[in-house]
Each structure stands twice: as C-alpha cells, then as structure tokens.
Design an enzyme around this catalytic site. Structure first.
Site, short mmCIF file in Angstrom:
data_model
loop_
_atom_site.label_atom_id
_atom_site.label_comp_id
_atom_site.label_asym_id
_atom_site.label_seq_id
_atom_site.Cartn_x
_atom_site.Cartn_y
_atom_site.Cartn_z
N HIS A 96 55.33 43.87 40.67
CA HIS A 96 53.92 43.63 40.33
C HIS A 96 53.17 43.19 41.59
CE1 HIS A 96 50.33 41.74 38.70
NE2 HIS A 96 50.52 42.49 37.63
N GLU A 98 51.09 40.98 42.19
CA GLU A 98 51.04 39.53 42.49
C GLU A 98 52.36 39.06 43.10
OE1 GLU A 98 49.70 38.45 38.57
OE2 GLU A 98 47.77 39.36 39.03
P1 PGA Z 1 44.44 42.58 34.19
O1 PGA Z 1 45.93 42.51 34.80
O2 PGA Z 1 44.51 43.41 32.95
O3 PGA Z 1 44.09 41.14 33.92
O4 PGA Z 1 43.58 43.19 35.23
C1 PGA Z 1 46.79 43.60 34.77
C2 PGA Z 1 48.11 43.27 35.40
O5 PGA Z 1 48.13 42.49 36.39
O6 PGA Z 1 49.17 43.73 34.97
#
Ligand code: PGA
Length: 257
Positions: A96, A98
């Site tokens: 992901h 992040e």
């Molecule tokens: P969001 O996040 O729908 O809040 O943009 C998606 C994700 O990070 O999987």
C-alpha cells in the site's frame, strides 16, 4: 468472467467496540452471490474478532494490511503470514502506498512480502500507483509497470490466480480527487497487458484489478462500469458500514459481473 471485489481498508481506525457495531451493521441485508466478494482489511488486533464475527457470512472475508516477509524470527513489532492465517484471515494488502511512503517499502520488499503471502496461502492484493509528480512528468506507465513487474517477480503462473492487483494513484488517496474512469481504465488495461506478456493472456484475463483512491457511493457506478475495473479498494468511505455496503451493491450492479 472475473469476480467483482469490493474491499474496505480501515487503515489505523476503529477499536473493538466500533468493530462489533460495524460488522453487525455491515452484514444487515448484505447478500453476495459467488460472482462477488467483499473483504475487510482491518488492523492486526482485530483480525480474529472480525473473522469470528463474519462466521457464516457468504463471500465476505477479512484481511491484514501488511505482513513481514520472513516466516518467524527476531523482528520486534512485526507480524508474520502464519500469524495472520492463524487469526482467521485469508487476505493481505501488500505495498500500500502508505507503507511505501511512511515505512520505506520499495518494490523489492513488496515482492518478498507477496511471495511470502502466497507461500502461506494468503491471497495478496498488490497495491501500486504513481505520485502526482510522476503523472505530471509522464512517468505513470513506467512507474506502474515497474511496480507490477518487480512485485510479481518469481511468481509461478499457477500461483498468479491467488493474486489481486490494486491500482491506487497516490494523488487520489485520501484527497477527494479520484481518477476518472478513463484515467483508471487506461492504466488497468495496460497493467493487464503487462501481466499477459509475463504470464499469458488467460492468466491476465482472470486476475481482478481493483481501483483505489477517493472512491465513494457517488463515483462507484461510473468507475465500476469500466470494463477493466473489477473492484474497488475503499479507504475513508469504508469506515461507514452502510456507505460501504451501498458501494458494494451499486458496484456489483454497474460492473455486471
Ligand atoms: P481513500 O483510500 O479511499 O480514503 O482514498 C484508499 C486506500 O488508501 O486504499
């Protein structure tokens, strides 16, 4: 025919009280036949609780948001694939954005995690996507192709059927600015082409490719109508169980899976 896959990514949200209420509300009236699948990607401490609460719910599963690439060892604070399966989860997010941004995960690390999850019989969702600067610089194709190719390195063709891919442009995550269906479809079609050249057309046609980034009940139908968008990975909007269930229902209808 590919499955529709609608996945919730709770990120670092909810505590056990919220979790019980959430699952209860989420399951009310939810009916999924075998053409569709819903997944809740929840924080590690709640994997077992959610797996238990979902007992008996058809085509709904629980997954972790990360894993370590080693089966066990001196890795303080980490969680192995075996621990995740042991908690009743069958899915895991890998790479992901992040994780890439805040924890320095690169494509090689993501590949090790992906291979480990397959070895442990967990179904990985390989996440990848370009930043806004990369898109502006005309690098979307290069970045997403590389993340896909490196991410899938060393995977046997027969194991590819356990993998899902999620295209999540970094600039769309949590920003309220989603990719248009045309922008997402262009990348999805190309990613499927990359898979076809590495593993064969049949494998590429079978693999679900999800879109993620500021999806909500309003934009779900238009995104899910695109032929190469097979599902959504939903962050913020999935924190509300009714909203997420609505997205599942309208997504499946629009997708025609
Ligand atoms: P969001 O996040 O729908 O809040 O943009 C998606 C994700 O990070 O999987």
């Amino acid at each position: 025919m590919r499955k529709c896959v609608l996945a919730a990514n709770w990120k670092m949200n909810h505590t056990s009280r919220d979790v019980r209420r959430y699952v209860d509300r989420f399951l009310k009236g939810l009916r999924l036949d075998d053409r569709a699948e819903a997944i809740l990607f929840v924080p590690f401490p709640y994997l077992k609780l959610v797996a238990d609460l979902l007992q008996g719910a058809k085509n709904v599963g629980v997954g972790a948001q990360n894993l370590h690439w080693e089966p066990s060892g001196a890795y303080t604070g980490e969680v192995s694939a075996e621990m995740i399966t042991d908690s009743g989860a069958r899915y895991v997010l890998v790479g992901h954005s992040e994780r890439r941004k805040y924890f320095g995960e690169d494509d090689q690390a993501v590949n090790r995690k992906l291979r480990r999850s397959i070895d442990a019989s967990l179904r990985p969702v390989l996440c990848l996507g370009e930043t806004w600067e990369e898109r502006q610089g005309g690098l979307t194709e290069k970045v997403t192709t590389r993340s896909l190719q490196v991410g899938l390195q060393g995977i046997r063709a027969e194991d590819l059927s356990t993998v899902y891919v999620a295209y999540e442009p970094v600039w769309a995550i949590g920003t309220g600015r989603h990719a248009t269906p045309e922008q997402a479809e262009e990348v999805h079609t190309r990613l499927r082409g990359v898979i076809a050249s590495g593993f064969g057309r049949a494998q590429a046609e079978a693999i679900p490719i999800l879109y993620g980034g500021s999806t909500n009940p309003e934009n779900t139908p238009e995104l899910m109508r695109a032929p190469d968008i097979d599902g959504l990975l939903v962050g913020g909007a999935s924190l509300d169980p009714e909203k997420f269930r609505k997205m599942i229902e309208s997504g499946i209808e629009a997708c025609g899976c």
